[in-house]
Scaffold this motif. Sequence first.
Motif, PDB file in Angstrom:
ATOM      1  N   LEU A 110       3.711 -10.549  -1.825  1.00  0.00           N
ATOM      2  CA  LEU A 110       3.670 -10.166  -3.076  1.00  0.00           C
ATOM      3  C   LEU A 110       3.809  -8.696  -3.210  1.00  0.00           C
ATOM      4  CD1 LEU A 110       0.542 -12.247  -3.869  1.00  0.00           C
ATOM      5  CD2 LEU A 110       2.788 -12.790  -5.010  1.00  0.00           C
ATOM      6  N   CYS A 111       4.702  -8.296  -4.071  1.00  0.00           N
ATOM      7  CA  CYS A 111       5.056  -6.977  -4.155  1.00  0.00           C
ATOM      8  C   CYS A 111       4.815  -6.356  -5.492  1.00  0.00           C
ATOM      9  CB  CYS A 111       6.485  -6.514  -3.627  1.00  0.00           C
ATOM     10  SG  CYS A 111       6.840  -4.852  -3.533  1.00  0.00           S
ATOM     11  N   PRO A 112       3.801  -5.644  -5.784  1.00  0.00           N
ATOM     12  CA  PRO A 112       3.683  -5.388  -7.239  1.00  0.00           C
ATOM     13  C   PRO A 112       4.230  -3.950  -7.088  1.00  0.00           C
ATOM     14  CG  PRO A 112       1.627  -4.858  -5.877  1.00  0.00           C
ATOM     15  CD  PRO A 112       2.517  -5.628  -4.995  1.00  0.00           C
ATOM     16  N   LEU A 113       4.597  -3.358  -8.252  1.00  0.00           N
ATOM     17  CA  LEU A 113       5.228  -2.024  -8.407  1.00  0.00           C
ATOM     18  C   LEU A 113       4.911  -1.496  -9.753  1.00  0.00           C
ATOM     19  CD1 LEU A 113       8.227  -1.666  -9.881  1.00  0.00           C
ATOM     20  CD2 LEU A 113       8.854  -2.860  -7.630  1.00  0.00           C
ATOM     21  N   PHE A 114       4.862  -0.109  -9.898  1.00  0.00           N
ATOM     22  CA  PHE A 114       4.966   0.799 -11.097  1.00  0.00           C
ATOM     23  C   PHE A 114       6.011   1.484 -10.694  1.00  0.00           C
ATOM     24  CE2 PHE A 114       0.067   0.138 -10.759  1.00  0.00           C
ATOM     25  CZ  PHE A 114       0.130  -1.339 -11.522  1.00  0.00           C
ATOM     26  N   ASP A 115       6.714   2.125 -12.015  1.00  0.00           N
ATOM     27  CA  ASP A 115       7.927   3.120 -11.638  1.00  0.00           C
ATOM     28  C   ASP A 115       7.150   4.541 -11.761  1.00  0.00           C
ATOM     29  OD1 ASP A 115      10.527   4.379 -11.831  1.00  0.00           O
ATOM     30  OD2 ASP A 115       9.894   4.957 -13.986  1.00  0.00           O
ATOM     31  N   ALA A 116       7.573   5.385 -10.887  1.00  0.00           N
ATOM     32  CA  ALA A 116       7.137   6.797 -10.731  1.00  0.00           C
ATOM     33  C   ALA A 116       8.198   7.864 -10.928  1.00  0.00           C
ATOM     34  CB  ALA A 116       6.416   6.878  -9.178  1.00  0.00           C
ATOM     35  N   ARG A 117       9.187   7.291 -11.536  1.00  0.00           N
ATOM     36  CA  ARG A 117      10.277   8.168 -11.831  1.00  0.00           C
ATOM     37  C   ARG A 117      11.135   8.801 -10.763  1.00  0.00           C
ATOM     38  NH1 ARG A 117       7.491  11.659 -16.829  1.00  0.00           N
ATOM     39  NH2 ARG A 117       7.080   9.695 -18.099  1.00  0.00           N
ATOM     40  N   ILE A 158       9.797 -12.659  -0.914  1.00  0.00           N
ATOM     41  CA  ILE A 158       9.098 -11.499  -1.633  1.00  0.00           C
ATOM     42  C   ILE A 158       9.137 -11.296  -3.041  1.00  0.00           C
ATOM     43  CG2 ILE A 158       8.655  -9.034  -1.720  1.00  0.00           C
ATOM     44  CD1 ILE A 158       9.890  -8.895   1.259  1.00  0.00           C
ATOM     45  N   LEU A 159       7.929 -11.783  -3.577  1.00  0.00           N
ATOM     46  CA  LEU A 159       7.848 -11.926  -5.101  1.00  0.00           C
ATOM     47  C   LEU A 159       7.445 -10.411  -5.674  1.00  0.00           C
ATOM     48  CD1 LEU A 159       8.005 -13.787  -7.491  1.00  0.00           C
ATOM     49  CD2 LEU A 159       5.422 -13.971  -7.341  1.00  0.00           C
ATOM     50  N   PHE A 160       8.485  -9.698  -6.612  1.00  0.00           N
ATOM     51  CA  PHE A 160       8.193  -8.874  -7.088  1.00  0.00           C
ATOM     52  C   PHE A 160       7.560  -8.683  -8.428  1.00  0.00           C
ATOM     53  CE2 PHE A 160      11.509  -7.856  -4.042  1.00  0.00           C
ATOM     54  CZ  PHE A 160      11.184  -6.595  -3.563  1.00  0.00           C
ATOM     55  N   ILE A 161       6.465  -8.069  -8.815  1.00  0.00           N
ATOM     56  CA  ILE A 161       5.635  -8.266  -9.951  1.00  0.00           C
ATOM     57  C   ILE A 161       5.527  -6.830 -10.540  1.00  0.00           C
ATOM     58  CG2 ILE A 161       3.637  -9.284 -11.001  1.00  0.00           C
ATOM     59  CD1 ILE A 161       3.324  -9.695  -7.514  1.00  0.00           C
ATOM     60  N   GLY A 162       5.733  -7.049 -11.903  1.00  0.00           N
ATOM     61  CA  GLY A 162       5.301  -5.388 -12.569  1.00  0.00           C
ATOM     62  C   GLY A 162       6.348  -5.288 -13.803  1.00  0.00           C
ATOM     63  N   ASN A 163       6.118  -4.796 -14.854  1.00  0.00           N
ATOM     64  CA  ASN A 163       6.824  -4.664 -16.168  1.00  0.00           C
ATOM     65  C   ASN A 163       7.844  -3.646 -15.702  1.00  0.00           C
ATOM     66  OD1 ASN A 163       5.361  -6.155 -18.336  1.00  0.00           O
ATOM     67  ND2 ASN A 163       3.761  -4.915 -17.900  1.00  0.00           N
ATOM     68  N   ASP A 164       7.851  -2.833 -14.912  1.00  0.00           N
ATOM     69  CA  ASP A 164       8.902  -1.906 -14.270  1.00  0.00           C
ATOM     70  C   ASP A 164      10.009  -2.651 -13.490  1.00  0.00           C
ATOM     71  OD1 ASP A 164       7.646   0.015 -15.955  1.00  0.00           O
ATOM     72  OD2 ASP A 164       6.507   0.654 -14.253  1.00  0.00           O
ATOM     73  N   ILE A 165      10.013  -3.932 -13.323  1.00  0.00           N
ATOM     74  CA  ILE A 165      10.794  -4.540 -12.281  1.00  0.00           C
ATOM     75  C   ILE A 165      12.412  -4.109 -12.587  1.00  0.00           C
ATOM     76  CG2 ILE A 165      11.774  -6.619 -11.604  1.00  0.00           C
ATOM     77  CD1 ILE A 165       9.470  -5.668 -10.110  1.00  0.00           C
ATOM     78  N   PRO A 166      12.687  -4.453 -13.851  1.00  0.00           N
ATOM     79  CA  PRO A 166      14.050  -4.083 -14.297  1.00  0.00           C
ATOM     80  C   PRO A 166      14.472  -2.879 -14.073  1.00  0.00           C
ATOM     81  CG  PRO A 166      12.640  -5.233 -16.201  1.00  0.00           C
ATOM     82  CD  PRO A 166      11.857  -4.946 -15.258  1.00  0.00           C
ATOM     83  N   ILE A 167      13.793  -1.722 -13.839  1.00  0.00           N
ATOM     84  CA  ILE A 167      14.219  -0.448 -13.757  1.00  0.00           C
ATOM     85  C   ILE A 167      14.842  -0.335 -12.040  1.00  0.00           C
ATOM     86  CG2 ILE A 167      13.806   2.040 -13.304  1.00  0.00           C
ATOM     87  CD1 ILE A 167      11.482   1.453 -15.541  1.00  0.00           C
ATOM     88  N   HIS A 168      14.275  -1.272 -11.320  1.00  0.00           N
ATOM     89  CA  HIS A 168      14.409  -0.991  -9.771  1.00  0.00           C
ATOM     90  C   HIS A 168      15.268  -2.305  -9.242  1.00  0.00           C
ATOM     91  CE1 HIS A 168      12.556   2.776  -9.691  1.00  0.00           C
ATOM     92  NE2 HIS A 168      11.494   1.989 -10.476  1.00  0.00           N
ATOM     93  N   LYS A 169      15.429  -3.349 -10.102  1.00  0.00           N
ATOM     94  CA  LYS A 169      15.965  -4.698  -9.569  1.00  0.00           C
ATOM     95  C   LYS A 169      17.229  -4.411  -8.947  1.00  0.00           C
ATOM     96  CE  LYS A 169      16.385  -9.462 -11.323  1.00  0.00           C
ATOM     97  NZ  LYS A 169      16.335 -10.458 -12.319  1.00  0.00           N
ATOM     98  N   LYS A 170      18.012  -3.648  -9.372  1.00  0.00           N
ATOM     99  CA  LYS A 170      19.529  -3.326  -8.696  1.00  0.00           C
ATOM    100  C   LYS A 170      19.213  -2.822  -7.354  1.00  0.00           C
ATOM    101  CE  LYS A 170      21.971  -2.802 -13.191  1.00  0.00           C
ATOM    102  NZ  LYS A 170      22.720  -1.983 -13.937  1.00  0.00           N
TER     103      LYS A 170
END
Length: 233
Positions: A110-117, A158-170
């Motif tokens: 499980l890979c949670p993430l938040f964007d940090a810019r 690996i399952l990515f979780i978080g509202n900021d996934i669309p920013i880093h999916k690519k």
Amino acid sequence: MKILAIDTSNDCLGIALLSEEKVIGEYITNVKKNHSVRVMPAIEQLLLDCGTETTELSKIVVAQGPGSYTGVRIGVTIAKTMAWSLGIPLVGVSSLAVLAAVPRYFSGYLCPLFDARRGLIYTGLYKYDDGVLINVLSDRNILASEWANTLNSYGEPILFIGNDIPIHKKTFQPILEEKALFAQIPEHNPRPSELGMLGINLPAADVHSFTPNYLRLVEAEAKWLEKQEKAND
């Protein structure tokens, strides 16, 4: 035992009231509004709706960070104030662990993430082991591309979780290919009830020395330190 869980570490504002047996009440919004104005009314309304007085609370559990500098600070400050004034234990839990706890059905990583810019993310690697959430790789502030290469050495999905996934999916998909899976939309909001459950049996922190876990200096602090180092050269 009644536990109040507070999460203001990101755009989501989450408050939960729970016991060892059940989630009594839960409040979540995912909107960019000022948490400092909204969090206390949200706590008061939830306790009112659940017929609970603050004197009935046994423990405060707060999302300690990482996340928004201001958001983390607000939640920690309120949690410390309530715990101190009520004379009850305070517990801090990683904001990333709260997010990772949601898809407990998933058997891989499980890979949670938040964007940090600027291409950076707050993230860590977790896994459920016999129903217990385990931290496999510690929380960190890292470039998304560097993190993708680190994860590529792991053999399981690996399952990515978080509202900021669309920013880093690519960034993740070309490197991890079929190993990269992405949680469903309802799973991207951290659940304050999960926060409460993660902290229910953790030992109490010292209220006075308890601090947020930002994982990195805020930009203003970093620039100030840089100036001080140059001045001392």
